[in-house]
Design an enzyme around this catalytic site. Structure first.
Site, short mmCIF file in Angstrom:
data_model
loop_
_atom_site.label_atom_id
_atom_site.label_comp_id
_atom_site.label_asym_id
_atom_site.label_seq_id
_atom_site.Cartn_x
_atom_site.Cartn_y
_atom_site.Cartn_z
CE1 TYR A 31 25.42 8.36 3.65
CE2 TYR A 31 25.73 7.40 1.48
CZ TYR A 31 26.25 7.88 2.65
OH TYR A 31 27.61 7.89 2.84
NE ARG A 51 33.41 18.13 3.86
CZ ARG A 51 32.89 16.89 3.85
NH1 ARG A 51 31.61 16.67 3.62
NH2 ARG A 51 33.65 15.86 4.08
CG ASP A 57 32.14 8.34 7.31
OD1 ASP A 57 32.68 7.29 6.95
OD2 ASP A 57 31.16 8.85 6.73
CG ASP A 58 33.56 13.33 6.22
OD1 ASP A 58 32.90 13.06 5.21
OD2 ASP A 58 33.04 13.72 7.29
CB ALA A 84 44.93 19.26 -0.16
NE ARG A 127 2.33 6.08 8.64
CZ ARG A 127 2.72 6.59 7.48
NH1 ARG A 127 2.97 7.87 7.35
NH2 ARG A 127 2.88 5.80 6.44
CD GLU A 162 29.90 11.58 7.94
OE1 GLU A 162 30.10 10.50 8.49
OE2 GLU A 162 30.38 11.87 6.83
CG ASP A 163 29.67 15.71 6.12
OD1 ASP A 163 30.59 14.89 5.88
OD2 ASP A 163 28.64 15.77 5.43
CG ASN A 213 29.23 7.25 -0.39
OD1 ASN A 213 29.22 7.02 0.82
ND2 ASN A 213 28.72 8.35 -0.90
CG ASN A 224 29.30 12.50 -2.37
OD1 ASN A 224 29.12 11.94 -3.43
ND2 ASN A 224 29.92 11.92 -1.34
CB ALA A 283 37.73 13.65 1.80
CE LYS A 312 27.86 9.95 5.92
NZ LYS A 312 28.81 9.31 5.01
NE ARG A 349 -2.79 0.04 3.36
CZ ARG A 349 -2.67 0.96 4.32
NH1 ARG A 349 -2.99 2.20 4.07
NH2 ARG A 349 -2.25 0.62 5.52
N1 LIG Z 1 32.83 9.70 -1.78
C1 LIG Z 1 33.02 9.74 -0.48
O1 LIG Z 1 32.90 8.76 0.23
C2 LIG Z 1 33.41 11.05 0.15
C3 LIG Z 1 33.90 11.05 1.45
C4 LIG Z 1 34.28 12.26 2.05
C5 LIG Z 1 34.14 13.44 1.35
N2 LIG Z 1 33.63 13.41 0.09
C6 LIG Z 1 33.46 14.64 -0.67
O2 LIG Z 1 34.71 15.25 -0.87
C7 LIG Z 1 34.55 16.64 -1.00
C8 LIG Z 1 35.61 17.33 -0.17
O3 LIG Z 1 35.46 17.05 1.19
P1 LIG Z 1 36.54 17.64 2.24
O4 LIG Z 1 36.06 17.37 3.60
O5 LIG Z 1 37.89 17.17 1.92
O6 LIG Z 1 36.38 19.19 1.91
P2 LIG Z 1 37.35 20.38 2.18
O7 LIG Z 1 36.59 21.62 1.99
O8 LIG Z 1 38.06 20.16 3.46
O9 LIG Z 1 38.45 20.25 1.03
C9 LIG Z 1 38.26 20.63 -0.28
C10 LIG Z 1 39.63 20.71 -0.96
O10 LIG Z 1 39.43 20.92 -2.33
C11 LIG Z 1 40.33 21.92 -2.76
N3 LIG Z 1 39.84 22.61 -3.95
C12 LIG Z 1 38.94 23.62 -4.02
N4 LIG Z 1 38.84 24.05 -5.30
C13 LIG Z 1 39.69 23.30 -6.04
C14 LIG Z 1 40.05 23.28 -7.41
N5 LIG Z 1 39.51 24.14 -8.26
N6 LIG Z 1 40.97 22.38 -7.80
C15 LIG Z 1 41.52 21.51 -6.94
N7 LIG Z 1 41.21 21.49 -5.63
C16 LIG Z 1 40.32 22.38 -5.19
C17 LIG Z 1 40.46 22.86 -1.57
O11 LIG Z 1 41.63 23.64 -1.65
C18 LIG Z 1 40.52 21.84 -0.44
O12 LIG Z 1 41.83 21.38 -0.29
C19 LIG Z 1 33.11 16.94 -0.61
O13 LIG Z 1 32.36 17.15 -1.78
C20 LIG Z 1 32.64 15.68 0.05
O14 LIG Z 1 31.26 15.46 -0.18
C21 LIG Z 1 33.27 12.24 -0.51
O1 LIG Z 2 28.03 11.44 2.82
C1 LIG Z 2 28.53 10.90 1.83
O2 LIG Z 2 27.85 10.49 0.88
C2 LIG Z 2 30.01 10.62 1.77
C3 LIG Z 2 30.86 11.51 2.57
O3 LIG Z 2 30.75 11.30 3.94
C4 LIG Z 2 30.74 12.96 2.23
O4 LIG Z 2 30.91 13.77 3.12
O5 LIG Z 2 30.54 13.27 1.05
MG LIG Z 3 30.83 12.96 5.13
#
Ligand SMILES: NC(=O)c1ccc[n+]([C@@H]2O[C@H](COP(=O)([O-])OP(=O)(O)OC[C@H]3O[C@@H](n4cnc5c(N)ncnc54)[C@H](O)[C@@H]3O)[C@@H](O)[C@H]2O)c1
Ligand SMILES: O=C(O)C[C@H](O)C(=O)O
Ligand SMILES: [Mg+2]
Length: 613
Positions: free
Chosen positions: A133, A186, A298-299, A335, A112, A275-276, A499, A454, A338, A204, A78
């Site tokens: 998610y 973030r 996690d990141d 850098a 619910r 997280e984040d 991911n 993401n 993550a 999460k 349903r």
């Molecule tokens: N797939 C996954 O499992 C997963 C896990 C963790 C984070 N992420 C994603 O990774 C991304 C970054 O997360 P974070 O915590 O490291 O963020 P953050 O803001 O700490 O780092 C971002 C980095 O990207 C760099 N950056 C910005 N503009 C840029 C450019 N034009 N060229 C090259 N580098 C550039 C910044 O200088 C910085 O070093 C987010 O989108 C997050 O969703 C994905």
């Molecule tokens: O949340 C996700 O999908 C992965 C990672 O933890 C992120 O921050 O992007």
């Molecule tokens: Mg995250």
């Protein structure tokens, strides 16, 4: 009479054997201290139209529900019919025009009837993980002030300093296994979303329940609201959080310290997943707490493990032996928390493969080129972030490659001709046509492209762009889900989802069941290695280097087993409930697997019995 005694004795033997082998939580009756509407309004106990007639009598529910008693399957049907109807009516959300509408409906079900919610989620995980998610959870966080209905989780704000130790007792559950905490600074690649970031902790934990079988009564999403630096939110009169700029420095630490002390005082066996958090705090808090509390980031750590599994998968997919991993040339864009997490873990893995010496660790460094917002990071840069410094390239080294400080990503790819291009930059489209064209000259027979940022719009490129520009013979893994690409002639360009969801639920479950007091590097490494080994040679040869999300419960169980085993080997395991450390040590691989399986919650209605006290 004799016969009756025989039957009774056989039954009691069967009961004893059942008791020793079946610890599945869903089959035990639950004692309930409520009646009537209180039960219907309680999502932990509510079964809606599935209450049997005898239960309705026993619990004073008769007349409060339509007379037809439904099976849980009918309820799901349903609900699904309603959800599907909406797909042709509602229009919102980016990649899926109905995404937010679906989230709203699922969220109402969550409020619910938790059991039914998780049944839907587990049964249709491929369809609804992208809703509860990533990527839709990002959209939910952005719109959270409008979407907020019933509160879920706990909020600690800077205004609660000095009160947190008593506040934690306001949460109704005496047992909490998993806490996911964010400060909203973030959220995915969407930046500072302040208090609205609570949605990420909820999303999460949905996966903790669906994938790891953590009991939903024992999860706690947490938002630490220390303000926001998002000016748009600060000006919005409907914003639900503290309308002040973020605390920083000591003031910030005081709040997070008090939160940690408070939750571990009430729930000493909980695990806290960070997280984040913006990079600046992600590393500092990890170092500050990881040897004292059961926590991980996690990141930084989950993402690192998932990336390692992907990188090893790419080596396998090229038909090379694993020992070739330290020869891979890897360009990383981003850098932050993550990117640096991945770089540190990949460097350590290479060094381990090369004999784990200091020389090996030093030489592994030269396999990486890191590009951030200011271009290629070299030692010539004036102020380098301390966490990125170990990956700054030597100036004379890069000049031999025709590169210099601040070189663009396209230049770096052109000169280095890497085996792997990995993006954790949060910049959508960063792997432009120019960058992908440059990757065509990769020295690898099968270059790997990982746009891991993401949500969807922040992905560095789409699979369609990657396959059409670089060629059919690539490995592709993105953070957000994308459909596979039709390469023509019946061939498919496989889109893996790279991911951290393939690791964090298993890391949490394994830590919980081992009773380890900390989440060690070895436990994280064991988790990553298990994920890396999960795919068969045939799957890997076809470019499938991560499991599909439909297998997330199985891979999570396997990861948890690896984590438990490692915790035992490192002598960190202190046991869980009836399984003390000594018993745990005696278990073989199969018994550990059964132990994990039997402690995973499944969404089944327990029989309810009224208890008045
Ligand atoms: N797939 C996954 O499992 C997963 C896990 C963790 C984070 N992420 C994603 O990774 C991304 C970054 O997360 P974070 O915590 O490291 O963020 P953050 O803001 O700490 O780092 C971002 C980095 O990207 C760099 N950056 C910005 N503009 C840029 C450019 N034009 N060229 C090259 N580098 C550039 C910044 O200088 C910085 O070093 C987010 O989108 C997050 O969703 C994905
Ligand atoms: O949340 C996700 O999908 C992965 C990672 O933890 C992120 O921050 O992007
Ligand atoms: Mg995250």
């Amino acid at each position: 009479m004799l016969n009756l005694m025989k039957i009774c004795s056989a039954m009691s033997k069967r009961l004893v054997s059942l008791r020793s082998f079946t610890t599945c939580e869903g089959h035990r009756p639950s004692l309930v201290h409520k009646r009537s509407l209180d039960i219907l309004h309680d999502p932990w106990f509510n079964k809606g139209t599935a209450f049997s007639m005898t239960e309705r009598d026993r619990l004073d529910l008769r007349g409060l529900l339509p007379p037809n008693v439904m099976s849980s399957q009918q309820q799901i049907e349903r609900f699904m019919a309603d959800l599907k109807r909406l797909e042709v009516q509602a229009r919102d959300g980016p990649s899926d025009p109905n995404a937010l509408a679906k989230w709203r409906i699922l969220n109402r079900l969550h409020d619910r009837n938790e059991t039914m919610y998780y049944k839907v989620l587990i049964d249709k995980i491929e369809e609804y993980a992208p809703i509860v998610y990533t990527p839709t959870v990002g959209l939910v966080c952005q719109n959270y002030s409008g979407l907020f209905r019933r509160p879920r989780g706990m909020y600690f704000s800077a205004a609660d300093c000095g009160e947190m130790m008593s506040m934690v007792y306001n949460w109704p559950s005496d047992q909490v296994d998993m806490i996911v905490v964010t400060d909203g600074s973030r959220i995915l690649g969407l930046g500072d979303l302040g208090v609205q970031g609570i949605g990420i902790a909820i999303g999460k934990l949905d996966l903790y329940v669906a994938a790891a079988g953590i009991n939903p009564q024992r999860v706690l999403p947490v938002m630490i609201d220390v303000g926001t630096n998002n000016e748009k939110l600060l000006k919005d009169p409907l914003y639900l959080g503290l309308q002040q700029h973020r605390l920083d420095g000591e003031e910030y630490l005081v709040v997070v310290d008090e939160f940690m002390e408070s939750v571990f005082t009430r729930w000493p066996n909980a695990i806290v997943q960070f997280e984040d958090f913006q990079s600046k705090w992600a590393f500092k808090l990890l170092q500050r707490y990881r040897n004292t509390y059961r926590m991980f980031n996690d990141d930084v750590q989950g993402t690192a493990g998932v990336a390692i599994a992907g990188l090893l998968g790419a080596v396998r997919a090229q038909g090379r032996p694993m020992i070739d991993f330290p020869k891979m040339k890897i360009v990383v864009a981003g850098a932050g928390s993550a990117g640096i997490g991945v770089l540190n873990a990949a460097r350590k893995t290479m060094a381990r493969m090369l004999g784990n010496t200091e020389v090996a660790f030093e030489s592994a460094r030269s396999q990486f080129w890191v590009v951030d917002a200011h271009g290629l990071i070299t030692e010539a840069r004036e102020s380098i972030d301390a966490d990125a410094r170990p990956f700054a390239r030597k100036v004379n080294e890069v000049s031999r490659q025709g590169l210099k400080e601040g070189a663009s990503l396209a230049e770096v790819v052109r000169q280095v001709k890497p085996d792997v291009l990995l993006g954790l930059s949060a910049v959508g489209g960063l792997f432009s046509k120019e960058v992908l064209e440059a990757l065509k000259d990769s020295t690898s027979t099968r270059p790997a492209i990982f746009p891991m940022s993401n949500p969807t719009a922040n992905a560095e490129c789409t699979p369609k762009e990657a396959f059409s520009i670089v060629g059919d013979n690539i490995i592709f893994g993105s953070g957000s889900p994308f459909p596979d690409v039709d390469l023509g002639n019946g061939r498919i360009g496989h889109c893996n989802q790279a991911n951290n969801m393939f690791l964090f639920p298993g890391i949490g479950l394994g830590t919980l069941l081992s009773g380890s007091r900390m989440v060690s590097d070895g436990m994280l490494q064991a988790a990553a290695e298990r994920l890396a080994a999960y795919m068969t040679d045939e799957e890997v040869a076809n470019g499938v280097i991560y499991p599909s999300i439909s297998r997330i419960r199985d891979i999570t169980k396997e990861v948890a087993v690896a984590v438990v085993k490692e915790a035992i080997e490192e002598d960190l395991a202190e046991g869980y409930r009836d399984m003390d450390a000594r018993e745990l040590k005696k278990l073989d691989q199969e018994e550990i697997t059964n132990f994990v399986k039997n402690n995973m919650w499944s969404p089944e209605y327990p029989t309810l019995i009224y208890k008045n006290d």
